[in-house]
Design a protein around this motif. Structure first.
Motif, short mmCIF file in Angstrom:
data_model
loop_
_atom_site.label_atom_id
_atom_site.label_comp_id
_atom_site.label_asym_id
_atom_site.label_seq_id
_atom_site.Cartn_x
_atom_site.Cartn_y
_atom_site.Cartn_z
N ARG A 68 -21.24 12.04 3.10
CA ARG A 68 -20.10 12.82 3.58
C ARG A 68 -20.60 13.52 4.83
O ARG A 68 -21.75 13.96 4.85
CB ARG A 68 -19.72 13.94 2.58
N GLU A 116 -6.10 12.11 8.94
CA GLU A 116 -4.92 11.60 8.25
C GLU A 116 -4.66 10.13 8.57
O GLU A 116 -4.29 9.35 7.70
CB GLU A 116 -3.72 12.44 8.67
N LEU A 118 -6.91 8.01 9.65
CA LEU A 118 -8.15 7.27 9.43
C LEU A 118 -8.86 6.82 10.70
O LEU A 118 -9.83 6.09 10.65
CB LEU A 118 -7.89 6.04 8.54
N ARG A 145 -10.10 16.69 9.24
CA ARG A 145 -8.87 17.21 8.60
C ARG A 145 -9.25 18.39 7.70
O ARG A 145 -9.81 18.20 6.63
CB ARG A 145 -8.20 16.09 7.79
N PHE A 147 -9.21 21.05 5.02
CA PHE A 147 -8.56 21.21 3.72
C PHE A 147 -9.19 22.39 2.99
O PHE A 147 -10.41 22.59 3.03
CB PHE A 147 -8.74 19.94 2.86
N LEU B 9 -10.78 11.85 -4.29
CA LEU B 9 -10.06 13.06 -3.91
C LEU B 9 -9.22 13.54 -5.08
O LEU B 9 -8.71 12.74 -5.87
CB LEU B 9 -9.16 12.77 -2.70
N VAL B 13 -4.64 16.14 -3.08
CA VAL B 13 -5.14 15.99 -1.70
C VAL B 13 -4.71 14.63 -1.16
O VAL B 13 -4.89 13.61 -1.82
CB VAL B 13 -6.68 16.09 -1.66
N LEU B 14 -4.15 14.64 0.04
CA LEU B 14 -3.70 13.39 0.66
C LEU B 14 -4.86 12.41 0.81
O LEU B 14 -5.91 12.76 1.36
CB LEU B 14 -3.10 13.70 2.04
N PRO B 16 -5.41 9.23 2.65
CA PRO B 16 -4.79 8.32 3.62
C PRO B 16 -5.22 6.86 3.44
O PRO B 16 -4.45 5.95 3.70
CB PRO B 16 -5.23 8.86 4.98
N GLU B 17 -6.44 6.65 2.94
CA GLU B 17 -6.90 5.28 2.74
C GLU B 17 -6.10 4.63 1.61
O GLU B 17 -5.63 3.51 1.74
CB GLU B 17 -8.40 5.31 2.40
N LYS B 40 -15.35 6.47 -4.44
CA LYS B 40 -16.67 6.01 -4.03
C LYS B 40 -17.51 5.88 -5.30
O LYS B 40 -17.49 6.78 -6.14
CB LYS B 40 -17.30 7.03 -3.09
N ALA B 66 -20.21 15.03 -5.30
CA ALA B 66 -18.82 15.45 -5.12
C ALA B 66 -18.78 16.84 -4.52
O ALA B 66 -19.63 17.68 -4.82
CB ALA B 66 -18.09 15.45 -6.46
N ASN B 67 -17.82 17.06 -3.65
CA ASN B 67 -17.57 18.42 -3.15
C ASN B 67 -16.34 18.93 -3.88
O ASN B 67 -15.24 18.41 -3.67
CB ASN B 67 -17.34 18.39 -1.64
N PRO B 68 -16.51 19.93 -4.76
CA PRO B 68 -15.41 20.36 -5.62
C PRO B 68 -14.21 20.94 -4.86
O PRO B 68 -13.15 21.10 -5.44
CB PRO B 68 -16.04 21.43 -6.51
N VAL B 69 -14.38 21.21 -3.57
CA VAL B 69 -13.25 21.74 -2.80
C VAL B 69 -12.08 20.75 -2.84
O VAL B 69 -10.93 21.13 -3.01
CB VAL B 69 -13.67 22.03 -1.34
N ALA B 70 -12.41 19.46 -2.70
CA ALA B 70 -11.32 18.48 -2.61
C ALA B 70 -11.54 17.25 -3.48
O ALA B 70 -10.69 16.36 -3.53
CB ALA B 70 -11.13 18.04 -1.15
N GLN B 71 -12.69 17.19 -4.17
CA GLN B 71 -13.01 15.95 -4.90
C GLN B 71 -13.26 16.20 -6.39
O GLN B 71 -13.66 17.30 -6.79
CB GLN B 71 -14.28 15.32 -4.30
#
Lengths: 230, 80
Positions: A68, A116, A118, A145, A147, B9, B13-14, B16-17, B40, B66-71
Motif C-alpha cells: 500500500r 476513483e 483508477l 483519494r 478517505f 475495502l 468504501v467505494l 472503483p476496481e 488482495k 490491512a489498514n483498519p481505516v478503510a479495509q
C-alpha cells in the motif's frame, strides 16, 4: 529570504529519503532558493533525526509503492523517530507519498485510496484553504483519494483541520473540481496542533514560474513555514 | 501452517476496481451481478504450533496487511 520578521534561514530542516523518493531534491531546492534554508538529508534506515525544527517527507514512490502506498515506509526506523517528534509537537510536512506515509504512520487521520477512476493523474489542479484564493498546484498520484470515517470527517471539519480542498479556478468546491474522488474534496489535512501538514498536491514543484507555470506553491510553503516558525 | 489472508475495502468504501469489473460484466450481458468486490490475497507460511501461528497470522494482518481505516481482513488456515 526572510519572511516578515521571521528568520526562516535558521530553520533546521531534515528531508527524509526513502528508496524511491524522488521529490527530495525539489524540496531541498525550494526551501533553499526561496527561504535560504539549508536542509539535511536523513536516510530511512536512520533511527534518529537529530536536532531539527521541521521534517519533510517528500513525494513519489517509496519502496516502489508496493503493498500500500506509504505502508512499508511507515515501518522504517526513521518513521518511529518522526512519530515521536510529531507527538512531541514537532513540525512535519508530508507531500504526496509523504502524506500517505503520515496517514499510514497514524500521525494524521484517514487513508489514501486508489483514485476513483483508477488512473494515475499528473496535471495541475486548483486547491484552496479557508483563507486563500484558488492556488494552481500540480498533482501526480495514483492513490490520492482521501478517505476517513464520518466521525473523523466531522472532527476535521469542526476543528478546521482540512488544510486544502480541490476546487476550480474560481474557487468553487464541487464534484467536477475533485480529481480523485477524495471525500469532501480534501487535498490536505492538519494535525490537531496544525504543526503537521499532509497534502497530495506538490507545492514544491510550483515555486517558480519558469519550472511549471505557477508559483502558487510558494504561498503554501510561506503559510506553513510562518506558522511553524512562530 | 499456511494461512490465507484476504484484505478488501469495507463495504461502505467505494471500490472503483470492483465497480469497473461489474460494469464490464454488465456490458457483456451479465446483468445479474449486483456488485464485485476486489480483494488482495496473501499466503503466510508460518511453521510451528497451529494456535501460535494463527495468532501470529492474525497479528500480522491487523498490524500490517490491512489498514483498519478503510479495509477489513479475514484469516483462513489452508489445508496442508
Amino acid at each position: 529570504m526572510i519572511q516578515g520578521s521571521l528568520n526562516l534561514e535558521s530553520l533546521r530542516v531534515g528531508v527524509v529519503q526513502f528508496p524511491g523518493s524522488n521529490c527530495d531534491v525539489d524540496c531541498v531546492d525550494s526551501l533553499n532558493r526561496h527561504y535560504g534554508i539549508k536542509s539535511k538529508y536523513i536516510w530511512h534506515t536512520s533511527s534518529t533525526i537529530g536536532d531539527v525544527d521541521l521534517i519533510v517527507l517528500p513525494g513519489r514512490f517509496s519502496f516502489g509503492d508496493y503493498f500500500r502506498s506509504g505502508a512499508l515506509a511507515s515501518h522504517s526506523p526513521v518513521m518511529q523517530s518522526v512519530k515521536k517528534f510529531a507527538d512531541a509537537g514537532g513540525a512535519v510536512l508530508g507531500i504526496c507519498n509523504g502524506f500517505q506515509i503520515l496517514v499510514e504512520t497514524k500521525i494524521l487521520p484517514g487513508m489514501l485510496l486508489h483514485n476513483e477512476k483508477l488512473q494515475f493523474i499528473c496535471k495541475p489542479v486548483f486547491i484552496k484553504s479557508q483563507s486563500s484564493r484558488p492556488l494552481k498546484i500540480p498533482i501526480a498520484h495514483g492513490e490520492g483519494r482521501y478517505f476517513a470515517d464520518q466521525n473523523v470527517l466531522n472532527h476535521l471539519e469542526k476543528n478546521n483541520l482540512v488544510a486544502y480542498r480541490y476546487c476550480d479556478e474560481n474557487g468553487e468546491v464541487s464534484r467536477e473540481s475533485n480529481p480523485n474522488g477524495s471525500l469532501q474534496n480534501i487535498a490536505g489535512v492538519y494535525s490537531e496542533n496544525r504543526k503537521v501538514l499532509g497534502m497530495m498536491p506538490h507545492p514544491e514543484r510550483a515555486c517558480d514560474l519558469l519550472l511549471g507555470g505557477s508559483a502558487d506553491g510558494k504561498e503554501i510553503l510561506d503559510d506553513f513555514l510562518k506558522r511553524i516558525a512562530l | 501452517m499456511k494461512y490465507e489472508v484476504l484484505v478488501q475495502l469495507k463495504g461502505e468504501v467505494l471500490d472503483p476496481e470492483g465497480r469497473a469489473i461489474q460494469e464490464t460484466l454488465k456490458s457483456q450481458g451479465f446483468h445479474g451481478v449486483a456488485s464485485v468486490q476486489v480483494a488482495k490475497r496473501y499466503v503466510l507460511d508460518i511453521p510451528g504450533d497451529a494456535d501460535q501461528s494463527e495468532k501470529i497470522a492474525t497479528e500480522i494482518s491487523q498490524k500490517y496487511l490491512a489498514n483498519p481505516v478503510a479495509q477489513t481482513f479475514s484469516v483462513k488456515r489452508l489445508p496442508s
